[in-house]
Design a protein around this motif. Structure first.
Motif, short mmCIF file in Angstrom:
data_model
loop_
_atom_site.label_atom_id
_atom_site.label_comp_id
_atom_site.label_asym_id
_atom_site.label_seq_id
_atom_site.Cartn_x
_atom_site.Cartn_y
_atom_site.Cartn_z
N THR A 7 0.82 -1.22 0.00
CA THR A 7 0.00 0.00 0.00
C THR A 7 0.85 1.27 0.00
O THR A 7 0.43 2.28 -0.56
CB THR A 7 -0.98 0.02 1.20
OG1 THR A 7 -0.24 -0.14 2.40
CG2 THR A 7 -2.02 -1.06 1.06
N ASP A 8 2.03 1.23 0.61
CA ASP A 8 2.90 2.41 0.59
C ASP A 8 3.32 2.73 -0.84
O ASP A 8 3.30 3.88 -1.27
CB ASP A 8 4.13 2.20 1.48
CG ASP A 8 3.80 2.18 2.95
OD1 ASP A 8 2.76 2.75 3.34
OD2 ASP A 8 4.57 1.59 3.72
N ARG A 11 0.44 4.20 -2.79
CA ARG A 11 0.24 5.63 -2.50
C ARG A 11 1.23 6.48 -3.29
O ARG A 11 0.88 7.54 -3.79
CB ARG A 11 0.39 5.90 -1.00
CG ARG A 11 -0.85 5.62 -0.23
CD ARG A 11 -0.76 6.16 1.19
NE ARG A 11 -1.58 5.32 2.03
CZ ARG A 11 -1.15 4.33 2.79
NH1 ARG A 11 0.13 4.08 2.90
NH2 ARG A 11 -1.98 3.60 3.49
N ALA A 14 0.11 6.54 -6.88
CA ALA A 14 -1.25 7.04 -7.09
C ALA A 14 -1.26 8.49 -7.54
O ALA A 14 -2.23 8.95 -8.13
CB ALA A 14 -2.08 6.89 -5.82
N ASP A 15 -0.17 9.21 -7.29
CA ASP A 15 -0.11 10.61 -7.72
C ASP A 15 0.06 10.67 -9.24
O ASP A 15 0.94 10.01 -9.79
CB ASP A 15 1.07 11.31 -7.04
CG ASP A 15 1.15 12.76 -7.42
OD1 ASP A 15 0.52 13.58 -6.74
OD2 ASP A 15 1.82 13.08 -8.43
#
Length: 102
Positions: A7-8, A11, A14-15
């Motif tokens: 998940t890190d 993230r 995701a940008d």
């Protein structure tokens, strides 16, 4: 077996600008000047995003005179792709599993 995705790393990717940078670096090694031209981002904004990508281990740097070149670490992307492949396989195997409501 519980399958999870980093998940890190998700993230970080995701940008939209960071994803654009990763996409560009998947094609070729580029310096920040090239990345500014390709993305239209301001230098300070681009530098901040490159720092995040470096700290996450997604890109690595290669000094070349006055410039710093950035290249993608394909092993990190492959690892993430593998995690998604495992997740898809778990979903296929669990398609018929349905927990009964109380």
């Amino acid at each position: 077996m519980m399958t999870s995705v980093d998940t890190d790393l998700m993230r970080v990717l995701a940008d939209p600008l960071r994803l654009q940078i990763v996409t560009l670096l998947a094609r070729e090694t580029l310096c920040s000047t090239h990345l500014i031209e390709e993305t239209g981002a301001k230098q300070t904004n681009l530098s901040n995003h490159l720092r995040v990508l470096r700290e996450a281990g997604v890109v690595e740097t290669e000094p070349c005179g006055r410039y710093t070149y950035y290249k993608l670490r394909p092993d990190v992307i492959a690892q993430l792709a593998g995690q998604f492949a495992d997740l898809a396989e778990s979903a296929r195997n669990a398609a018929e599993n349905k927990r009964a409501c109380p």
